[in-house]
Write a protein that holds these residues in place. Structure first.
Motif, mmCIF file in Angstrom:
data_model
loop_
_atom_site.group_PDB
_atom_site.id
_atom_site.type_symbol
_atom_site.label_atom_id
_atom_site.label_comp_id
_atom_site.label_asym_id
_atom_site.label_seq_id
_atom_site.Cartn_x
_atom_site.Cartn_y
_atom_site.Cartn_z
ATOM 1 N N GLN A 38 0.820 -1.206 0.000
ATOM 2 C CA GLN A 38 0.000 0.000 0.000
ATOM 3 C C GLN A 38 0.860 1.265 0.000
ATOM 4 O O GLN A 38 0.543 2.231 -0.703
ATOM 5 C CB GLN A 38 -0.977 0.016 1.180
ATOM 6 N N GLU A 39 1.932 1.273 0.788
ATOM 7 C CA GLU A 39 2.822 2.440 0.809
ATOM 8 C C GLU A 39 3.392 2.704 -0.580
ATOM 9 O O GLU A 39 3.416 3.836 -1.054
ATOM 10 C CB GLU A 39 3.987 2.227 1.783
ATOM 11 N N ARG A 40 3.854 1.659 -1.185
ATOM 12 C CA ARG A 40 4.454 1.801 -2.515
ATOM 13 C C ARG A 40 3.430 2.275 -3.533
ATOM 14 O O ARG A 40 3.707 3.176 -4.327
ATOM 15 C CB ARG A 40 5.023 0.452 -2.944
ATOM 16 N N PHE A 41 2.260 1.673 -3.509
ATOM 17 C CA PHE A 41 1.209 2.044 -4.451
ATOM 18 C C PHE A 41 0.792 3.501 -4.278
ATOM 19 O O PHE A 41 0.753 4.270 -5.237
ATOM 20 C CB PHE A 41 -0.007 1.126 -4.279
ATOM 21 N N TYR A 42 0.480 3.891 -3.054
ATOM 22 C CA TYR A 42 -0.029 5.248 -2.839
ATOM 23 C C TYR A 42 1.026 6.326 -3.074
ATOM 24 O O TYR A 42 0.700 7.434 -3.495
ATOM 25 C CB TYR A 42 -0.684 5.390 -1.462
ATOM 26 N N ILE A 91 5.539 -8.753 -7.355
ATOM 27 C CA ILE A 91 6.485 -7.716 -6.945
ATOM 28 C C ILE A 91 6.642 -7.652 -5.424
ATOM 29 O O ILE A 91 7.718 -7.338 -4.920
ATOM 30 C CB ILE A 91 6.090 -6.338 -7.515
ATOM 31 N N PHE A 92 5.610 -7.980 -4.686
ATOM 32 C CA PHE A 92 5.656 -7.872 -3.233
ATOM 33 C C PHE A 92 5.902 -9.203 -2.529
ATOM 34 O O PHE A 92 6.249 -9.222 -1.360
ATOM 35 C CB PHE A 92 4.369 -7.244 -2.707
ATOM 36 N N SER A 93 5.704 -10.301 -3.241
ATOM 37 C CA SER A 93 5.879 -11.611 -2.634
ATOM 38 C C SER A 93 5.942 -12.674 -3.739
ATOM 39 O O SER A 93 5.265 -12.544 -4.763
ATOM 40 C CB SER A 93 4.707 -11.905 -1.697
ATOM 41 N N ILE A 102 -3.190 -7.760 -6.957
ATOM 42 C CA ILE A 102 -3.939 -6.628 -7.517
ATOM 43 C C ILE A 102 -3.172 -5.324 -7.337
ATOM 44 O O ILE A 102 -3.021 -4.543 -8.283
ATOM 45 C CB ILE A 102 -5.348 -6.545 -6.888
ATOM 46 N N VAL A 103 -2.665 -5.097 -6.125
ATOM 47 C CA VAL A 103 -1.899 -3.880 -5.853
ATOM 48 C C VAL A 103 -0.630 -3.869 -6.712
ATOM 49 O O VAL A 103 -0.264 -2.842 -7.285
ATOM 50 C CB VAL A 103 -1.557 -3.749 -4.354
ATOM 51 N N GLY A 104 0.029 -5.012 -6.827
ATOM 52 C CA GLY A 104 1.245 -5.111 -7.635
ATOM 53 C C GLY A 104 1.010 -4.793 -9.099
ATOM 54 O O GLY A 104 1.776 -4.051 -9.722
ATOM 55 N N VAL A 105 -0.049 -5.337 -9.662
ATOM 56 C CA VAL A 105 -0.375 -5.067 -11.073
ATOM 57 C C VAL A 105 -0.714 -3.590 -11.270
ATOM 58 O O VAL A 105 -0.234 -2.950 -12.209
ATOM 59 C CB VAL A 105 -1.534 -5.979 -11.560
ATOM 60 N N ASN A 106 -1.510 -3.033 -10.375
ATOM 61 C CA ASN A 106 -1.866 -1.616 -10.500
ATOM 62 C C ASN A 106 -0.652 -0.710 -10.318
ATOM 63 O O ASN A 106 -0.503 0.296 -11.012
ATOM 64 C CB ASN A 106 -2.974 -1.251 -9.508
ATOM 65 N N TYR A 107 0.222 -1.069 -9.400
ATOM 66 C CA TYR A 107 1.457 -0.314 -9.198
ATOM 67 C C TYR A 107 2.292 -0.325 -10.487
ATOM 68 O O TYR A 107 2.753 0.715 -10.953
ATOM 69 C CB TYR A 107 2.249 -0.917 -8.036
ATOM 70 N N MET A 108 2.484 -1.508 -11.043
ATOM 71 C CA MET A 108 3.296 -1.618 -12.254
ATOM 72 C C MET A 108 2.647 -0.889 -13.437
ATOM 73 O O MET A 108 3.354 -0.322 -14.276
ATOM 74 C CB MET A 108 3.542 -3.080 -12.609
ATOM 75 N N ASN A 109 1.324 -0.890 -13.516
ATOM 76 C CA ASN A 109 0.658 -0.136 -14.577
ATOM 77 C C ASN A 109 1.012 1.344 -14.491
ATOM 78 O O ASN A 109 1.293 1.989 -15.508
ATOM 79 C CB ASN A 109 -0.859 -0.318 -14.507
ATOM 80 N N MET A 110 1.029 1.884 -13.264
ATOM 81 C CA MET A 110 1.411 3.292 -13.103
ATOM 82 C C MET A 110 2.861 3.511 -13.514
ATOM 83 O O MET A 110 3.172 4.469 -14.229
ATOM 84 C CB MET A 110 1.200 3.756 -11.655
ATOM 85 N N VAL A 111 3.746 2.634 -13.053
ATOM 86 C CA VAL A 111 5.168 2.753 -13.405
ATOM 87 C C VAL A 111 5.332 2.747 -14.921
ATOM 88 O O VAL A 111 6.051 3.578 -15.487
ATOM 89 C CB VAL A 111 5.995 1.607 -12.762
ATOM 90 N N MET A 112 4.658 1.825 -15.585
ATOM 91 C CA MET A 112 4.807 1.669 -17.036
ATOM 92 C C MET A 112 4.191 2.831 -17.812
ATOM 93 O O MET A 112 4.577 3.084 -18.953
ATOM 94 C CB MET A 112 4.190 0.344 -17.492
ATOM 95 N N GLU A 113 3.262 3.535 -17.222
ATOM 96 C CA GLU A 113 2.615 4.651 -17.915
ATOM 97 C C GLU A 113 3.338 5.980 -17.707
ATOM 98 O O GLU A 113 3.201 6.897 -18.510
ATOM 99 C CB GLU A 113 1.160 4.774 -17.461
#
Length: 136
Positions: A38-42, A91-93, A102-113
């Motif tokens: 959550q920290e990483r995502f937000y 990415i997290f485990s 779900i958080v990992g995929v959404n995080y990576m989507n932001m990184v990739m965009e």
């Protein structure tokens, strides 16, 4: 709430304080290594929202912050053989919960965009923004 925090940070970014912008980016970089999903995502979400403000001084500070750009490139290579919808699931485990996936995929989507967004919306051959075009 998250929206209140974002509004507060946005107000400072809009003021164009170089010190604030530098410290905000530095803080986001430090959280990009957090083991807490959550920290990483937000924190990445905050970066995306601050970029969307299109504040010239903030965008220039991103281009000057090698630590952020290096970290962003490193993150973009995670699960590089996976298709877009599966990038970041682990990415997290190595054995993630459904929430971590779900958080990992959404995080990576932001990184990739972020990289193509910066290159498309802030193209330049002048420093410090020329790095965005080079990264694309």
């Amino acid at each position: 709430t998250m929206e209140k925090y974002l509004a507060s940070f946005a107000a400072y970014v809009r003021k164009g304080s170089s010190t604030f912008n530098k410290n905000l980016i530095k803080s986001i970089v430090s959280y990009m290594s957090s083991k807490n999903p959550q920290e990483r995502f937000y924190n990445m979400y905050m970066m995306v929202k601050m970029i969307e403000l299109k504040n010239d001084k903030f965008i220039d500070k991103i281009g000057e912050t090698k630590e952020f750009l290096d970290k962003l490139l490193n993150e973009s290579q995670i699960d590089h053989k996976q298709d877009f919808g599966n990038k970041g699931k682990t990415i997290f485990s190595k054995t993630p919960s459904q929430e971590e996936e779900i958080v990992g995929v959404n995080y990576m989507n932001m990184v990739m965009e972020i990289i193509p967004y910066l290159a498309t919306n802030f193209p330049s051959t002048d420093s410090p923004r020329k790095v965005f075009t080079l990264l694309k």
